[in-house]
Motif scaffolding. Structure first.
Motif, PDB file in Angstrom:
ATOM      1  N   SER A  95      -3.671  -1.972   6.218  1.00 51.83           N
ATOM      2  CA  SER A  95      -4.621  -1.179   5.450  1.00 51.83           C
ATOM      3  C   SER A  95      -5.881  -1.978   5.183  1.00 51.83           C
TER       4      SER A  95
ATOM      5  N   GLU B   4      -0.167   3.825   1.707  1.00 54.40           N
ATOM      6  CA  GLU B   4      -0.531   4.471   2.966  1.00 54.40           C
ATOM      7  C   GLU B   4       0.624   4.413   3.960  1.00 54.40           C
TER       8      GLU B   4
ATOM      9  N   THR C  88       0.844  -1.185   0.000  1.00 56.54           N
ATOM     10  CA  THR C  88       0.000   0.000   0.000  1.00 56.54           C
ATOM     11  C   THR C  88       0.882   1.239   0.000  1.00 56.54           C
TER      12      THR C  88
END
Length: 652
Positions: A472, A466, A464
């Motif tokens: 996530s 993020e 990810t």
């Protein structure tokens, strides 16, 4: 009440009702714009109204229910205030390892049912701390194995459920003799286990995102590959030794000291560093996992699926296509119950949801995928009707055998079996120059035998973009262009589709590979590629050429012949690697492309493979981690492919 206080209160209510710390609090966290503030206020008001209704209309009682071995399980029961000698209510039960708090006869849960409909309809709500947790006696065992009972005092989760139901039916006033059970995630596991050799009063169950097998598909492993980020975060704060029953919350989240989970786990190094650096041997279950790197008798005994027998209750199994934790569980639970309990009512519902998203979100979008409407609102009345019919004699819900959401086309579909009976097995073959096609390669079509890439454990492919220490919940439908642009990710895609293509059912990766190392992981991702040019409403993201993840699955290739008996690779020797990938129901629309990506790390969701074979990766040292060159072959006789099931078009 200020914003921070309101947010804290809301999160507490959401987590309580989700009955699992694996369910994140929601997308409102961290947003500060005006629309989010308004949504926060509206959510706060809804929770308060619902909490007030529960407090005014239900009376709470606490019991310690005896089990056949003499232990007592703490149980909170909420009874409608209008109960009278002539009125009878069914019971709706949830068993959980996450606490039935708040404790005390004057302290009430904010929610009792999955939605407010349950509370207004009127049920007797039952919540139980499972054996060995919080206020219940006994010792706790993660995913306690089912056993053959050789004496009257032998117990497991099915007997604890049976004994609980038997006591409730005999002792709780104003019950109508019928009980339903439900739960999400771990409570979903307890729901499945509770139906084995079920009590006659158990009439309906709904295992939702149920854990089934923690090695092959759920939560802590995927095809033998260790879910590092989830297991580290979860077990560092869950189910620590608890000598005596207590309502004190002693489980505290791990302090990573940084918001950057990727960098934290890079700095951790080999898994063998976890204890000396952080855990200090104080996390018993982490040590158990580390002692059992293969699918041995330990993990086999914790697999619930073979034991799902003698179920008499109606079953509604629920899951989410975008559940980052437990998609394997609901698919395989439905399949096992169908096989082992012929003739019972057994329904499967899978929607476009993250973990618990059918109850905790609107279900209108995940990651970079938007479904166009609030899909959870379609499901929630169906679940309510299921329990009302079986427990209170309401109208029979009009449910097919399998009620599934078709992503891509974004519509609900009903089937009389899952997978559908009319699918056609086909292969999506890899070709040179990044081509993907339903036609197999031949001697003339490919001018290269393989694609190759260097897999470097020091720079693993992130799963990810993020920045977070938590796993996530959105990566499962995220744009994969960040990965496809890396040199250690190989992509294959079809030409632009002239007709819709719908895949329905399980996928199978059928790879021919070689490596310069002696061990390797392979991650296979199925991706929907948008048209390069798309009309974009003003103010919205232009999603032209977006590569939306549909399904992805890792495989620890040492288990290519057996999950129980790992085997090293012979360097540079072409080897077949075949593994199952969770089901899909997805339509690749006309004008889109189908893409498959191959890579050998997915970090830190999955731990890094050292690429040097060691008997136990949990014992690997930092010096065992090496770069390796992996090759994916795509010529006649060594034709790597993704095996799929194609559903005929509605107009065929």
């Amino acid at each position: 009440m200020n914003k921070a206080s309101r947010l804290s209160w809301i999160i507490a209510g959401v987590v309580m009702s989700a009955a699992s710390p694996l369910i994140q609090a929601g997308t409102i966290v961290g947003k500060s714009d005006q629309s989010s503030e308004q949504a926060l206020d509206e959510r706060s008001e809804q929770i308060k109204l619902r909490s007030d209704y529960v407090r005014k209309n239900y009376s709470k009682f606490e019991y310690r229910i005896p089990m056949r071995d003499g232990k007592h399980l703490f149980t909170a029961v909420y009874i409608p205030n209008d109960a009278s000698a002539s009125k009878r209510y069914p019971m709706l039960m949830q068993r959980t390892p996450y606490s039935v708090g708040p404790y005390g006869s004057s302290q009430y849960k904010r929610f009792l049912g999955a939605t407010a409909d349950y509370e207004k309809e009127g049920f007797i709500f039952v919540f139980q701390d499972v054996r060995g947790t919080t206020m219940s006696e006994g010792d706790y065992v993660n995913m306690r194995p089912q056993i053959d009972k050789k004496s009257k005092t032998d117990f497991d989760e099915s007997t604890d459920t049976y004994d609980t139901i038997d006591w409730l039916i005999k002792n709780i006033p104003n019950n109508n003799g019928k009980i339903g059970q439900w739960g999400i995630s771990y409570p979903g596991f307890y729901t499945s286990a509770g139906a084995i050799d079920s009590h006659p009063a158990l009439k309906a169950i709904s295992p939702q995102a149920p854990i089934a097998d923690w090695f092959r598909g759920d939560d802590m492993h995927r095809n033998g590959a260790f879910n590092l980020q989830m297991a580290f975060g979860f077990f560092s704060g869950f189910a620590k030794p608890r000598p005596v029953p207590t309502d004190a919350d002693k489980d505290k989240p791990f302090d990573y000291g940084t918001p950057d989970g990727y960098q934290f786990f890079i700095d951790l190094g080999a898994l063998s560093n976890a204890n000396p650096k952080y855990f200090k041997n104080a996390i018993p279950y982490w040590n158990e996992i580390a002692q059992h790197p293969n699918y041995d008798s330990y993990w086999q005994s914790h697999n619930l699926l073979p034991h799902l027998k003698n179920i008499k209750a109606a079953v509604l199994t629920v899951g989410g296509w975008y559940d980052t934790e437990d998609l394997y569980g609901p698919l395989q639970t439905y399949k096992a119950i169908e096989k082992l309990n012929p003739g019972i009512s057994n329904t499967l519902v899978i929607g476009p949801w993250t973990h618990g998203g059918w109850t905790r979100s609107d279900g209108d979008k995940v990651g970079d995928a938007n479904f166009g409407f609030k899909t959870a609102m379609s499901y929630q009345p169906v679940e309510f009707a299921f329990f009302k019919y079986h427990l209170k004699g309401g109208d029979k819900p009009n449910l097919p055998e399998a009620w599934m959401f078709e992503t891509g086309a974004n519509r609900w579909r009903g089937f009389d079996a899952w997978p559908p009976k009319n699918v056609a097995p086909k292969s999506l073959y890899f070709h040179a120059n990044g081509k993907l096609d339903f036609s197999a390669p031949d001697d003339k079509s490919d001018n290269a035998a393989f694609d190759e890439y260097i897999s470097d454990p020091a720079k693993p492919v992130p799963y990810t973009t993020e920045i977070s220490t938590r796993w996530s919940s959105q990566y499962v439908a995220a744009d994969q262009r960040f990965a496809s642009r890396r040199p250690d990710v190989v992509s294959y895609q079809t030409e632009i589709l002239e007709r819709d293509v719908t895949l329905a059912g399980p996928l199978t990766a059928d790879l021919f590979v070689s490596t310069t190392g002696t061990d390797a992981d392979f991650v296979v991702k199925l991706i929907d590629v948008n048209p390069a040019e798309m009309t974009t409403p003003e103010g919205e993201i232009n999603r032209g050429a977006q590569q939306t993840l549909v399904r992805g699955e890792p495989f620890r290739a040492r288990f290519r012949e057996s999950f129980s008996s790992p085997k090293p690779f012979v360097p540079d020797q072409v080897t077949k690697v075949n593994f199952s990938i969770n089901d899909v129901l997805h339509t690749f629309q006309r004008g889109h492309r189908i893409m498959v990506q191959i890579q050998s790390s997915w970090f830190p969701f999955i731990d890094r493979n050292p690429q040097t074979y060691v008997p136990n990766i949990f014992d690997a040292k930092d010096s065992d981690f090496i770069k390796a060159t992996h090759k994916i072959y795509h010529i006649k006789g060594q034709a790597s492919a993704l095996q799929v099931q194609v559903l005929p078009a509605l107009d065929d």
